[in-house]
Design an enzyme around this catalytic site. Structure first.
Site, PDB file in Angstrom:
ATOM      1  N   HIS A 102      53.839 101.200  51.712  1.00 36.62           N
ATOM      2  CA  HIS A 102      54.068 101.601  50.319  1.00 36.62           C
ATOM      3  C   HIS A 102      52.737 101.578  49.579  1.00 36.62           C
ATOM      4  O   HIS A 102      51.879 100.753  49.876  1.00 36.62           O
ATOM      5  CB  HIS A 102      55.071 100.650  49.639  1.00 36.62           C
ATOM      6  CG  HIS A 102      55.647 101.210  48.385  1.00 36.62           C
ATOM      7  ND1 HIS A 102      55.051 101.045  47.158  1.00 36.62           N
ATOM      8  CD2 HIS A 102      56.741 101.975  48.183  1.00 36.62           C
ATOM      9  CE1 HIS A 102      55.766 101.672  46.245  1.00 36.62           C
ATOM     10  NE2 HIS A 102      56.793 102.255  46.834  1.00 36.62           N
ATOM     11  N   GLU A 155      63.208 103.252  51.999  1.00 37.83           N
ATOM     12  CA  GLU A 155      63.814 104.352  52.749  1.00 37.83           C
ATOM     13  C   GLU A 155      64.500 103.897  54.034  1.00 37.83           C
ATOM     14  O   GLU A 155      65.406 104.564  54.523  1.00 37.83           O
ATOM     15  CB  GLU A 155      62.756 105.412  53.079  1.00 37.83           C
ATOM     16  CG  GLU A 155      62.000 105.943  51.889  1.00 37.83           C
ATOM     17  CD  GLU A 155      62.870 106.718  50.910  1.00 37.83           C
ATOM     18  OE1 GLU A 155      64.102 106.592  50.966  1.00 37.83           O
ATOM     19  OE2 GLU A 155      62.309 107.440  50.077  1.00 37.83           O
TER      20      GLU A 155
HETATM   21  N1  COA Z   1      53.026 103.668  59.663  1.00 34.41           N
HETATM   22  C1  COA Z   1      51.820 103.455  60.227  1.00 34.41           C
HETATM   23  N2  COA Z   1      50.681 103.294  59.533  1.00 34.41           N
HETATM   24  C2  COA Z   1      50.764 103.349  58.210  1.00 34.41           C
HETATM   25  C3  COA Z   1      51.983 103.571  57.549  1.00 34.41           C
HETATM   26  C4  COA Z   1      53.143 103.720  58.333  1.00 34.41           C
HETATM   27  N3  COA Z   1      54.331 103.932  57.787  1.00 34.41           N
HETATM   28  N4  COA Z   1      51.762 103.584  56.223  1.00 34.41           N
HETATM   29  C5  COA Z   1      50.441 103.391  56.040  1.00 34.41           C
HETATM   30  N5  COA Z   1      49.849 103.253  57.245  1.00 34.41           N
HETATM   31  C6  COA Z   1      48.424 102.994  57.488  1.00 34.41           C
HETATM   32  C7  COA Z   1      47.608 104.278  57.389  1.00 34.41           C
HETATM   33  O1  COA Z   1      47.554 104.954  58.623  1.00 34.41           O
HETATM   34  C8  COA Z   1      46.267 103.733  56.969  1.00 34.41           C
HETATM   35  O2  COA Z   1      45.629 103.182  58.073  1.00 34.41           O
HETATM   36  P1  COA Z   1      44.031 103.338  58.265  1.00 34.41           P
HETATM   37  O3  COA Z   1      43.442 102.658  57.050  1.00 34.41           O
HETATM   38  O4  COA Z   1      43.768 102.632  59.559  1.00 34.41           O
HETATM   39  O5  COA Z   1      43.774 104.810  58.283  1.00 34.41           O
HETATM   40  C9  COA Z   1      46.634 102.576  56.032  1.00 34.41           C
HETATM   41  O6  COA Z   1      47.939 102.143  56.437  1.00 34.41           O
HETATM   42  C10 COA Z   1      46.677 102.955  54.573  1.00 34.41           C
HETATM   43  O7  COA Z   1      47.413 104.157  54.433  1.00 34.41           O
HETATM   44  P2  COA Z   1      47.383 105.076  53.157  1.00 34.41           P
HETATM   45  O8  COA Z   1      47.707 106.474  53.572  1.00 34.41           O
HETATM   46  O9  COA Z   1      46.123 104.855  52.383  1.00 34.41           O
HETATM   47  O10 COA Z   1      48.560 104.476  52.317  1.00 34.41           O
HETATM   48  P3  COA Z   1      49.257 105.149  51.092  1.00 34.41           P
HETATM   49  O11 COA Z   1      49.356 104.140  50.025  1.00 34.41           O
HETATM   50  O12 COA Z   1      48.642 106.449  50.736  1.00 34.41           O
HETATM   51  O13 COA Z   1      50.685 105.467  51.736  1.00 34.41           O
HETATM   52  C11 COA Z   1      52.939 105.823  52.106  1.00 34.41           C
HETATM   53  C12 COA Z   1      51.904 105.060  51.270  1.00 34.41           C
HETATM   54  C13 COA Z   1      54.330 105.427  51.660  1.00 34.41           C
HETATM   55  C14 COA Z   1      52.738 107.321  51.901  1.00 34.41           C
HETATM   56  C15 COA Z   1      52.733 105.472  53.600  1.00 34.41           C
HETATM   57  O14 COA Z   1      52.902 104.094  53.784  1.00 34.41           O
HETATM   58  C16 COA Z   1      53.637 106.277  54.516  1.00 34.41           C
HETATM   59  O15 COA Z   1      53.305 107.402  54.895  1.00 34.41           O
HETATM   60  N6  COA Z   1      54.823 105.691  54.940  1.00 34.41           N
HETATM   61  C17 COA Z   1      55.744 106.390  55.773  1.00 34.41           C
HETATM   62  C18 COA Z   1      56.619 107.326  54.948  1.00 34.41           C
HETATM   63  C19 COA Z   1      57.600 106.583  54.074  1.00 34.41           C
HETATM   64  O16 COA Z   1      58.254 105.657  54.527  1.00 34.41           O
HETATM   65  N7  COA Z   1      57.715 107.030  52.833  1.00 34.41           N
HETATM   66  C20 COA Z   1      58.614 106.467  51.854  1.00 34.41           C
HETATM   67  C21 COA Z   1      57.879 105.727  50.810  1.00 34.41           C
HETATM   68  S1  COA Z   1      58.954 104.818  49.734  1.00 34.41           S
END
Ligand code: COA
Length: 362
Positions: free
Chosen positions: A246, A305
């Site tokens: 998140h 989710e």
């Molecule tokens: N699975 C695996 N790795 C994850 C991850 C996940 N669900 N969510 C984040 N990461 C990792 C990223 O790969 C990144 O790793 P790195 O630094 O080695 O490249 C790190 O965590 C930070 O990710 P980042 O993209 O900066 O986080 P964000 O704040 O932009 O992303 C979400 C938030 C929700 C978009 C992300 O966690 C995600 O894509 N989750 C899966 C989709 C989901 O469940 N969405 C519903 C949200 S309520």
């Protein structure tokens, strides 16, 4: 500049507070755990709209007017044609809402709250080749949604579970769709336009489009024994585990536990596939362990989710409809934020940094 505006404060709000370090969600001064225990969907609508709109919003009156509005918007179901039915449910909801009049008053707000609740069950029935069921205005919004979906009165546990879901996701700070709603509201375009922008932001898999893929993931994992190798290989391929991580929460998303509580009610009423539930729990535990090992510097926990997927599946919504159900619940948050933004009255217009070629070079 902060990519993704991470940690940038872009609005003051009295609506909700997301405390990412403590894993707490407060909606208008009430913590989520209290809210799911004591409030119905209609209570939360009244709570979020309080002071933002002219008109009587006492709970019983609100329930009645929302019911009448469901009956009114049902007329728009006629606009669904075969071409539209090829689209995902959330896109059909968006197309139908685009036909509604715009405005900034209580009437428009109630129409927007009723619209997705009526449209989604009708869309799902039409996709199954069945005739849409007209709303029953005297029912609560949650009971009516389930009645319109299955043409039978739902059980108490089912109504309570959907109500808990709608309360849980009603508002959540400045998430992407709510920000989109506030940007549009700041131009004074009207509530319908704000909600349309918000739905468009919601449908992406990084926001409200994740719960369907959570079930796909559980199906692909198949058995508890397979969880470790499947999840490890997915991460090796650079994939994200749906339902985890998140932008704000650095600990467990409190909404996950609120929804787990609702699922327990359904388990007690024998309305949940226990094999799927046990598989989900095993996947959750395994994913948390692997994520901790692979991403030691980024706390990644379960998000809303994951249990949304299990709850909506148990309520017999097809997985491609999950984002539409999310829209039903989140519309009140979008409306409240759009109203709050309009009251503030300042156009949202940030700056960008130009990094392209200089005129001579171009
Ligand atoms: N699975 C695996 N790795 C994850 C991850 C996940 N669900 N969510 C984040 N990461 C990792 C990223 O790969 C990144 O790793 P790195 O630094 O080695 O490249 C790190 O965590 C930070 O990710 P980042 O993209 O900066 O986080 P964000 O704040 O932009 O992303 C979400 C938030 C929700 C978009 C992300 O966690 C995600 O894509 N989750 C899966 C989709 C989901 O469940 N969405 C519903 C949200 S309520």
């Amino acid at each position: 500049m902060k990519n993704g505006l991470e940690d940038v404060v872009a609005a003051e709000t009295q609506l909700s507070d997301v405390n990412g370090e403590a894993g707490q969600l407060v909606i208008r001064g009430v913590s989520l755990d209290r809210l799911v225990e004591y409030a119905s969907y209609e209570d939360v609508v009244a709570l979020l709209l309080d002071g933002l709109l002219e008109g009587v919003l006492e709970k019983d009156n609100l329930r009645k007017r929302l019911g009448q509005m469901r009956a009114e918007v049902f007329a728009h179901v006629r606009a669904i044609d075969d071409e539209m039915l090829e689209l995902p449910p959330v896109d059909i909801i968006r197309a139908l809402i685009a036909r509604l009049v715009d405005g900034d008053d209580l009437e428009t707000a109630l129409r927007l709250l009723a619209a997705p609740a009526v449209f989604l069950p009708a869309i799902l029935r039409l996709k199954r080749g069945e005739t849409p069921v007209a709303p029953t205005p005297s029912l609560s919004q949650s009971a009516d949604i389930l009645t319109m979906l299955d043409a039978t009165l739902p059980s108490k546990a089912q109504v309570a579970a959907l109500d808990t879901y709608l309360v849980t996701i009603s508002d959540h700070g400045l998430n992407a769709s709510t920000f989109a709603a506030r940007v549009v509201a700041s131009t004074k375009a009207g509530l319908t336009s704000s909600v349309l922008a918000a739905i468009s932001a919601l449908k992406g898999p990084l926001h409200g489009g994740a719960p369907g893929p959570v079930l796909d993931m559980l199906d692909a994992v198949g058995t508890r024994e397979n969880a470790e190798s499947w999840l490890g290989q997915a991460l090796d391929r650079g994939e994200r585990l749906m339902g985890f991580g998140h932008r704000v929460y650095r600990v467990r998303d409190p909404r996950a536990d609120a929804l787990k509580g609702a699922l327990k009610l359904m388990i007690a009423a024998d309305q949940v596939d226990l094999d799927r539930m046990h598989l989900a729990e095993a996947v959750e535990q395994t994913a948390l362990a692997i994520l901790k090992e692979r991403k030691p510097n980024r706390p990644l926990d379960v998000n809303v989710e994951f249990y949304t997927a299990l709850l909506l599946d148990a309520l017999k919504f097809p997985r491609d409809a999950f984002t539409g159900v999310f829209a039903i619940g989140r519309t009140i948050g979008w409306i409240a934020h759009a109203l709050e933004q309009s009251l503030d009255g300042r156009l949202i217009r940030p700056r960008s940094v130009y990094v392209g070629p200089l005129p001579q070079a171009a």
